[in-house]
Motif scaffolding. Structure first.
Motif, PDB file in Angstrom:
ATOM      1  N   GLN A 140       7.913  -8.629   4.484  1.00 57.32           N
ATOM      2  CA  GLN A 140       6.858  -7.543   4.185  1.00 57.32           C
ATOM      3  C   GLN A 140       7.627  -6.105   3.613  1.00 57.32           C
ATOM      4  OE1 GLN A 140       4.251  -7.102   7.406  1.00 57.32           O
ATOM      5  NE2 GLN A 140       2.718  -8.514   6.392  1.00 57.32           N
ATOM      6  N   ASN A 141       8.696  -5.866   4.365  1.00 56.17           N
ATOM      7  CA  ASN A 141       9.442  -4.809   4.109  1.00 56.17           C
ATOM      8  C   ASN A 141      10.122  -4.946   2.710  1.00 56.17           C
ATOM      9  OD1 ASN A 141       8.648  -3.516   6.441  1.00 56.17           O
ATOM     10  ND2 ASN A 141      10.486  -4.058   7.443  1.00 56.17           N
ATOM     11  N   THR A 166       8.852  -6.184   0.416  1.00 58.09           N
ATOM     12  CA  THR A 166       7.815  -6.059  -0.751  1.00 58.09           C
ATOM     13  C   THR A 166       7.935  -4.574  -0.877  1.00 58.09           C
ATOM     14  OG1 THR A 166       5.949  -5.983   0.884  1.00 58.09           O
ATOM     15  CG2 THR A 166       6.339  -7.915  -0.201  1.00 58.09           C
ATOM     16  N   ASN A 167       8.047  -3.750  -0.257  1.00 57.69           N
ATOM     17  CA  ASN A 167       8.261  -2.096  -0.353  1.00 57.69           C
ATOM     18  C   ASN A 167       9.277  -1.828  -1.299  1.00 57.69           C
ATOM     19  OD1 ASN A 167       5.918  -2.276   1.007  1.00 57.69           O
ATOM     20  ND2 ASN A 167       6.987  -1.791   2.986  1.00 57.69           N
ATOM     21  N   ASP A 168      10.277  -2.597  -1.300  1.00 60.89           N
ATOM     22  CA  ASP A 168      11.475  -2.285  -2.103  1.00 60.89           C
ATOM     23  C   ASP A 168      11.070  -2.163  -3.509  1.00 60.89           C
ATOM     24  OD1 ASP A 168      14.883  -3.925  -2.497  1.00 60.89           O
ATOM     25  OD2 ASP A 168      13.849  -1.914  -3.192  1.00 60.89           O
ATOM     26  N   PRO A 169      11.256  -1.055  -4.075  1.00 61.05           N
ATOM     27  CA  PRO A 169      10.775  -0.700  -5.597  1.00 61.05           C
ATOM     28  C   PRO A 169      11.569  -1.679  -6.626  1.00 61.05           C
ATOM     29  CG  PRO A 169      12.329   1.230  -4.482  1.00 61.05           C
ATOM     30  CD  PRO A 169      11.901   0.283  -3.539  1.00 61.05           C
ATOM     31  N   GLN A 194      12.497  -4.733  -6.236  1.00 61.97           N
ATOM     32  CA  GLN A 194      12.268  -6.089  -6.275  1.00 61.97           C
ATOM     33  C   GLN A 194      10.827  -5.885  -6.714  1.00 61.97           C
ATOM     34  OE1 GLN A 194      12.674  -8.031  -2.629  1.00 61.97           O
ATOM     35  NE2 GLN A 194      12.064  -9.945  -3.429  1.00 61.97           N
ATOM     36  N   ASN A 195      10.026  -4.887  -6.374  1.00 59.64           N
ATOM     37  CA  ASN A 195       8.534  -4.754  -7.068  1.00 59.64           C
ATOM     38  C   ASN A 195       8.782  -4.866  -8.573  1.00 59.64           C
ATOM     39  OD1 ASN A 195       6.949  -5.042  -4.929  1.00 59.64           O
ATOM     40  ND2 ASN A 195       6.795  -2.736  -4.460  1.00 59.64           N
ATOM     41  N   ASN A 196       9.592  -4.208  -8.987  1.00 54.77           N
ATOM     42  CA  ASN A 196       9.811  -3.997 -10.519  1.00 54.77           C
ATOM     43  C   ASN A 196      10.043  -5.539 -11.258  1.00 54.77           C
ATOM     44  OD1 ASN A 196       9.367  -1.559 -10.904  1.00 54.77           O
ATOM     45  ND2 ASN A 196      11.438  -0.742 -10.868  1.00 54.77           N
ATOM     46  N   LEU A 218       9.096  -8.041  -9.619  1.00 50.58           N
ATOM     47  CA  LEU A 218       7.877  -9.183  -9.504  1.00 50.58           C
ATOM     48  C   LEU A 218       6.780  -8.539 -10.422  1.00 50.58           C
ATOM     49  CD1 LEU A 218       7.451  -8.800  -5.460  1.00 50.58           C
ATOM     50  CD2 LEU A 218       7.940 -10.917  -6.991  1.00 50.58           C
ATOM     51  N   LYS A 219       6.876  -7.375 -10.838  1.00 48.87           N
ATOM     52  CA  LYS A 219       5.954  -6.931 -12.035  1.00 48.87           C
ATOM     53  C   LYS A 219       6.120  -7.645 -13.312  1.00 48.87           C
ATOM     54  CE  LYS A 219       4.151  -2.739  -9.574  1.00 48.87           C
ATOM     55  NZ  LYS A 219       4.479  -1.645  -9.570  1.00 48.87           N
TER      56      LYS A 219
END
Lengths: 590, 928
Positions: A25-26, A28-31, A33-35, A37-38
């Motif tokens: 879960q943590n 997913t807070n990583d920006p 990685q989020n980028n 994923l997006k």
């Protein structure tokens, strides 16, 4: 491992487990990685050509709009679910989404069931559990007689906290409000909020406001003199004049135009039955008998002996009507009630009966009927220790809330890992937990202080005595510990004769300076493991608070190191908490 | 009312000055308040226009369609640009015919033939036939109306028109008004509407409403009222004396303020009538005010004199500036030249909210008056006016206020009240209901059962004291509910009736209840307020009272009978209140009779010592508890006319109507339709007797006996309602299959035993119950009610506590047994519980219990029986805090609040026997 423990002592605050879920879960807070994923394009789910056309449109939309689903769509999903079963192998992705939606639906239902929310708007108010039915009917009768038949009543409901007193009362009042909106006004007073004087003032204001709303006059400058104006004496006089019209019972003619029922709800009515003057209760109960206006007084309290706290003349005026909230009598009843709580039951006509609901009901039935299942064990445990359905309920809510799928939910009810950690969490501020969180030095000081107080005659210790004990004990310990030379075990024999030489390799425990220990001492006080002698605890009453604020008599005058403290835990209790592996374990015996 | 300009769309406001010239919006500003403006409101669409004094018809959804869904209002005032809205319509309400209560109607209009034994329905029917549906009844109830609801103008035609058959009348448009009445349709007063309207139009609105209320209260005809007013003014002697007093007090109080007063005036016009200070009346007009004592403190009325015009504030201020000697002259001067200006001031409405009002200078002045005791206003005792008329003071204002509140407490919509056959009985059983019915009874003992002797004693001592005009005291003691207050009230009622027959000199009765006021010192205020009508602070009131009783000569005042109820609540630290009250009675000039009522006989001695008890050399009467015979009498007298009576019950909704005794005797069954049943209600004699005996054996509290009966009736009612499926809101439900109410009283062992004891045949009562036409309140019901009151719930509560809590209590008890101390430290209880757990061996069951209670991991079985090495164990049992808090909150025990948990002590608040009894139910604990 034991060696490490010996060297460092048990690690402080290491009891927390690292959860693999949490690490994920943590991330997913990583920006970054989020980028990434997006940037991955979301591909709308392709469906097989066999399925319905309109569903094809609906599905991709439904992914994110789980909130917007309505009854029709629900039906759709049911249909699709049936279809999915046929094409099970081919449509994995589709099924999960569909299930998600259904599960969320189900979860919502279950949660609102647990929170005793109405499942539909126009459903009449019902008691959450069957065993409360008689009480509800009783309340219903009293309120209806007061509001519709315009009789005057007074009664007090007695039950421990969380026994659904106010829940039933409010439910019934809301129900009546639907149909008899302008037949009654409700005035609520709470003993925890209002003193007797505030209560009078508040009563006047509420009366005024409610009358204004009932007559649709928002501003009241025509009858210039409002009830809540003026000094307390005047206000009280006015209230009495309005409500207590016993003095001029001149004609029965005015009886036949229907008067507004004034409904008083007293929470914590026992606080108004204090030792001084029970003016308010006296007058209100008097009104029940004399007033031309129908008055209904319902009090709630936890005190079983509330009637005895009433003054004689107040008691004589009270109707002696007590409603005791039922307690759960035996384990079977408790089990039945928890079943009632967890099961989702609809009327036959309801369409929302999904597949999960059926499965769930079956599951709960199974779990509760079997003697060995963790759920029924948990139910039993609660019955024996708390006997509170509300405690049971709140402990289950996180379980339901955190479940991501039906399987997980069911799993959490069978394995009970989460519930165990929940109850562990409940005990996080217990003394053993506190002691376990202490550092080595803190533990040593605590033990020393406890020893001192145990030895002393009137069981207290102060900083100086504790420190003396501490140094002595450490010295004793050090004497026992052979100081080892790192190179060879031979040297060890010589160490005792000239310890200064090998002090660098010394394994002895440091004797901390008084100044350092003082800090530790203070932290023990803040942890509430040590309390000052004669310190007054919770300010439960106004009087206690008053004494506490004047509490400066001796404690603060004495210098810090001589102030008397008492440990909250006995040495014997510490013995059961401190692990045997700890080097201080031997200290736990005198 | 239109709050915004938008609401006003479609309407036009036209203002006219005295000469009927239309004032234009811009011009108006410059002219300021210099006009007597009338405001017309015109609807653009059809040009309908109305103004003050017109009557209008508005929509009213609350009135059903067949009655036209409209209400009629008399436009009393139109205000512009007020604080909250652009236009405000203030109107008085007309009652329409169906809003009139037939009962009241006939009791007023046909006094001679009126017979209140006839049922309401009878009058309702008759009313429906006879009433003139176009007649309206004007009430003083003011209301704001919304422009939106306006439909059309109502045409109030003179009565003569109605007599004239030839005149064409439009139904629902043309009305006649012949009567005034109170909003609850009582107190009808015949008026000439045209005259009244013209009269009111000439006055400024505030004055008009005051005038109107005077009429509706005083019951004087509009014209007559005026005459009355002038008549009373022609009482020069009285006036002079009063004026002198006033001027004196004025110069004292107001001179310093007079300058500010003048600056303030105008803005300061206080249109908010303030009843306590009786301000409304003085600001307005001196019409009827002359004989009210408010003058004593106010100088305006003095200036107003016999003039019909209004007194402006300016004049008030100015007159005060003038010295005492020139005052009279100045007033007369002022009147003429400034009359026009005065009028303007008065007619320009300057409404302020109460908040602003609070801080005006005039209030400071008024507040100051509150602090000036009555005694300071006279230089010489001979100046004191005759005070015998004081008592009537502000009664009218109070009545108005009451009517106002009463109206507020009337539900906006009428709901149909469904009464069950038990409703009447329950109502009757309230201790204050139903006294009137018994009043014809001349036998004291039947009249107030069991108190005949006491009644006579009190009556005689009061009678002689009033007759001789001396002071006296009576002290009555007795436990609650033995009829102390009731007896005194009956005595007073009796004395009052002899007073009305002029057998006795006039006296005033004041009731002061120690518990019906916030602080004990309020009793001074209340008493002085009742005597003089003034509202002073308690200090001033006390001084005034002292002066009044000590100095005011006997012939200038009436006798005052004071009932000091709940005397113990009046005890203060300084003991001044009781001392004063009793001390006043020792003055030779005091015409004061104090009746003190308290719960204990020795209260004066205990709290007051000798200095007061020496002053109470009075009659002391001890009221003992009622015996069971007396209680039976009381219950029977309450139930008079209801026991063994027949009701008509509508079997569709359970509504019950009491049958007239005449009907019942004749066995008349003609009226009955198919769904009306005849039901007999009875409260069995045995039931009454058992109640009386039980209560008499405990306290002899009549209130309690009645409550038991009422509760029993309730229990019987529940059974009855459930049996027939009646619901309390008047709907019928087919009886549910689930058994909601355990109405199976036969199970009750007590009852069976009792029945055997009393020799009541079970079979008979059962047969009666089978028979629907007789509803009986049985012994079983009474027993149930009694048990509810007598039984405590403690045992039950503890029995149903969780195991951990019971274990806790068990440990507590065993500690008490061991140490013989009632208080125990928590620490020792903790240890005791642990000991109990450890001592009882190591079988599987006990260790399972231990593991649960102390939250130990049970996966590591321990051979030594020592669990200390399992690191997760707790040192308190699992729900420790929860159970302790619960027990404390339930009042089972109390805890000392110490920071140190182990050292805080616990104490049981309920008897140990109760706990033992409860714990005996527990098999597990028995074996420990």
């Amino acid at each position: 491992m034991d060696n490490i423990d010996l060297e460092f002592g048990p690690l402080r605050k290491s009891t927390q487990k690292i959860d693999s879920d949490k690490i994920l879960q943590n991330l997913t807070n990583d920006p970054a990685q989020n980028n990434i994923l997006k940037s991955i394009p979301l591909i709308p789910i392709r469906r097989n050509s066999q399925s319905n056309q309109d569903e094809e449109i609906v599905k991709p939309l439904m992914k994110n709009t789980s909130d917007k689903r309505k009854g029709i769509e629900d039906l759709d999903t049911h249909e699709t679910l049936k279809k999915i079963k046929l094409f099970n192998t081919k449509q994995n992705t589709h099924e999960t989404i569909d299930e998600d939606i259904q599960f969320n639906d189900f979860k919502k239902l279950l949660l609102s069931k647990l929170n005793h929310k109405k499942l539909s708007e126009n459903e009449p108010f019902k008691e959450p559990f069957k065993f409360l039915k008689n009480i509800r009917l009783e309340l219903d009768r009293i309120l209806k007689q007061a509001i519709i038949q315009k009789e005057s009543h007074s009664c007090i409901m007695i039950g421990q906290r969380n026994s659904y007193k106010s829940f039933l009362l409010n439910g019934e009042i809301n129900e009546l409000y639907k149909n008899y909106k302008d037949q009654f006004i409700t005035i609520r007073l709470n003993g925890f909020i209002h003193t007797e004087k505030d209560a009078i003032k508040s009563l006047a204001i509420q009366l005024e406001k409610q009358l204004a709303t009932i007559h649709n006059t928002y501003r009241d400058d025509l009858s210039t003199d409002s009830i809540s104006d003026g000094s307390l004496t005047e206000v009280f006089e006015k209230i009495l004049r309005i409500l207590d019209t016993s003095t001029n019972m001149n004609d029965n003619a005015s009886m036949n135009k229907s008067k507004i029922t004034v409904l008083f709800i007293f929470d914590e009515i026992d606080t108004f039955a204090g030792p001084v003057r029970q003016t308010l209760l006296y007058n209100l109960f008097d009104m029940v008998e004399h007033s031309r206006i129908p008055v209904c007084i319902i009090g709630t309290t936890t005190k079983l002996n509330v009637i005895e706290t009433l003054e004689k003349r107040v008691k004589s005026r009270f109707s002696q009507r007590l409603i005791y909230m039922p307690q759960i009598e035996n384990a079977n009843e408790f089990s039945d009630i928890s079943k009632e709580l967890l099961e989702i039951k609809f009327k036959d006509s309801d369409t929302r009966d999904g597949i999960f609901v059926q499965n769930w009901n079956k599951f709960i039935n199974e779990q509760l009927s079997s003697f060995d299942s963790p759920l029924s064990k948990y139910v039993k445990e609660n019955y024996e220790t708390f006997n509170s359905i509300v405690y049971f309920k709140t402990s289950l809510i996180p379980l339901v809330q955190s479940a991501k799928s039906y399987d997980e939910l069911q799993n959490s009810f069978t394995v009970f890992e989460k519930l165990k950690s929940y109850s562990k969490n409940q005990l996080a501020d217990s003394y053993p937990a506190k002691v376990k969180s202490l550092s080595d030095l803190e533990l040593a000081i605590l033990l020393a202080s406890t020893r001192v107080s145990e030895k002393s005659r009137d069981s207290f210790s102060n900083f100086n005595l504790t420190y003396a004990e501490f140094t002595e004990m450490i010295k004793g310990l050090n004497a026992k510990i052979p100081t080892l030379a790192p190179e060879s075990p031979v040297k060890a024999t010589n160490d005792k004769s000239k310890p200064q030489k090998v002090i660098n390799f010394d394994n002895t425990i440091k004797i901390w300076s008084k100044k350092d220990v003082k800090n530790v001492w203070e932290s023990l006080i803040t942890l509430d493991l040590l309390t000052e002698k004669g310190d007054i605890g919770m300010r439960e009453t106004a009087m206690a608070a008053f004494y506490a604020s004047n509490y400066q008599f001796h404690g603060t005058k004495i210098t810090f190191d001589l102030r008397q403290y008492q440990p909250q835990i006995t040495l014997q209790e510490l013995r059961s908490i401190v692990p045997k592996s700890s080097m201080y374990y031997s200290w736990t015996a005198l | 009312m239109a709050a915004t300009l938008k609401d006003l769309e479609g309407w036009k406001i036209i203002m006219r000055d005295e000469n009927n010239n239309i004032i234009d919006e811009n011009k108006r500003r410059s002219r300021r308040r210099n006009e007597n403006i009338t405001i017309d409101i015109t609807r653009d669409s059809d040009g309908v226009s109305f103004t003050r004094g017109d009557s209008i018809i508005t929509k009213d959804k609350n009135i059903s369609a067949d009655l036209g869904s409209y209400s009629v209002y008399y436009i009393h005032d139109i205000r512009l640009n007020t604080m909250t809205s652009v236009v405000e319509l203030i109107a008085m309400t007309y009652l329409r015919w169906f809003e009139i209560n037939p009962f009241n109607y006939y009791s007023y209009f046909e006094k001679s033939t009126f017979d209140n034994t006839k049922s309401i329905d009878y009058y309702k029917d008759r009313f429906n036939e006879e009433v003139d549906r176009n007649q309206l009844y004007l009430t003083a109830e003011l209301k704001e109306i919304s422009l939106k609801e306006f439909t059309q103008l109502a045409n109030i035609r003179p009565v003569s028109d109605w007599k004239d058959e030839l005149e064409t009348k439009v139904i629902n448009r043309d009305f006649s008004v012949r009567f005034l009445c109170d909003p609850d349709s009582t107190n009808f007063i015949e008026i000439d509407f045209e005259k009244l309207r013209n009269k009111m139009l000439t006055q400024e609105p505030k004055a008009a409403v005051q005038y109107f209320k005077k009429i509706s209260i005083g019951g004087v005809d509009a014209v007559k009222g005026k005459q009355l007013a002038t008549k009373s003014k022609a009482d020069p002697v009285k006036e002079v004396s009063i004026r002198e007093i006033k001027v004196e007090s004025d110069s004292e109080n107001n001179l310093s303020l007079s300058e500010e007063e003048e600056e303030d005036d105008g803005d300061d016009n206080d249109y908010h009538s303030d009843y306590e200070e009786n301000k409304g009346a003085e600001d307005v007009e001196g019409i009827e005010d002359e004989n009210t004592p408010s003058e004593l403190s106010d100088s305006e009325n003095d200036c107003a004199n016999s003039d019909e015009k209004l007194i402006s504030e300016e004049e008030y201020g100015e007159s005060k500036k003038s010295t005492r000697t020139t005052k009279k002259r100045k007033i007369s001067e002022v009147k003429e030249p400034k009359s026009s200006k005065k009028k303007i001031k008065a007619t320009t409405p300057q409404y302020r909210t109460a908040k602003i009002k609070r801080f005006t200078k005039k209030n400071v002045d008024r507040a100051r008056k509150k602090y000036t005791p009555f005694s300071k206003r006279f230089k010489n005792i001979s100046d004191i006016p005759d005070l015998t008329k004081y008592a009537d003071f502000n009664q009218s204002n109070l009545d108005l206020q009451m009517a106002n509140y009463e109206a507020k407490l009337t539900a906006p919509t009428n709901s149909k009240v469904v009464e069950t056959i038990f409703s009447k009985i329950k109502k009757q059983l309230y201790s204050s209901h139903g006294r009137e019915k018994l009043i014809d009874n001349n036998d004291f003992d039947a009249y107030i059962p069991g108190r005949g002797k006491d009644f006579a004693t009190i009556y005689l001592s009061l009678y002689t004291a009033i007759e001789a005009g001396t002071a006296s005291t009576v002290y009555i003691a007795g436990t609650p509910g033995v009829g102390k207050t009731m007896t005194v009230r009956e005595v007073i009622k009796e004395l009052q009736s002899s007073m009305y027959q002029e057998e006795l000199p006039e006296f005033q009765y004041v009731e002061i209840n120690g518990l019906k006021m916030v602080k004990p010192t309020d009793s001074y205020e209340v008493l002085w307020n009742k005597i003089s009508g003034e509202r002073l602070t308690w200090g001033a009131a006390m001084e005034s009272l002292e002066f009044y009783f000590n100095k005011v000569p006997k012939q200038k005042k009436r006798a005052v009978v004071v009932l000091l109820d709940e005397l113990d609540a009046l005890v203060t630290k300084a003991q001044d209140i009781m001392y004063n009250f009793f001390n006043w009675t020792t003055y030779s000039e005091a015409k004061l009779i104090v009746i003190a009522v308290a719960n204990t006989m020795d209260l004066p001695e205990r709290h007051l010592g000798n200095k007061v008890s020496s002053r109470i050399g009075f009659t002391r009467i001890m009221f003992t508890g009622y015996t069971h015979e007396e209680l039976i009498n009381i219950i029977n007298s309450k139930l008079q006319g209801l026991n063994d009576t027949y009701f008509y019950v509508d079997s569709t909704n359970g509504n019950a109507v009491l049958m007239n005794s005449a009907d019942a005797e004749n066995g008349e069954t003609l009226k009955m339709s198919s769904n009306i049943k005849k039901v007999k209600l009875r409260m069995s004699n045995d039931a009454i007797e058992i109640t009386a005996r039980k209560v008499a054996s405990v306290s002899g509290d009549a209130r309690r006996a009645l409550k038991v009966c009422k509760r029993a009736a309730e229990i019987a009612e529940v059974a009855y309602m459930a049996k027939h499926g009646f619901k309390y809101d008047g709907s019928l439900v087919k009886a549910d299959s689930d058994d909601d109410n355990d109405d199976n009283f036969a199970d009750d062992k007590d009852v069976i035993a009792l029945r055997k004891l009393k020799g009541v045949d079970n079979g008979v009562s059962n047969n009666e119950e089978e028979d629907d036409s007789v509803q009986t309140v049985h012994i079983s019901h009474i027993m149930k009610a009694l048990n509810e009151i007598v039984n405590t719930y403690n045992v039950e509560y503890i029995r149903k506590l969780p195991f951990s809590a019971r274990l806790f209590l068990y440990a507590f008890l065993s500690l008490i047994r061991k140490t013989t101390f009632q208080e125990q430290e928590i620490g020792s209880i903790v240890d005791e519980i642990k000991l109990l757990a450890d001592v009882n061996g190591n079988n599987k069951y006990i260790s399972a219990v231990k593991n649960t209670l102390y939250q130990r991991e049970n996966d590591r079985p321990d051979n030594n029986g020592d669990n200390s090495n399992s690191s997760t164990g707790q040192i308190r049992i699992l729900s420790w805090n929860y159970i302790i808090n619960n027990l404390i909150e339930a009042g089972v025990m109390s805890k000392q609040t110490m920071r140190h948990e182990r050292l805080s002590t616990l104490k049981l608040n309920i008897s140990i026997e109760d706990i033992k009894k409860a714990l005996d139910f527990d098999e597990t604990l028995k074996n420990l």
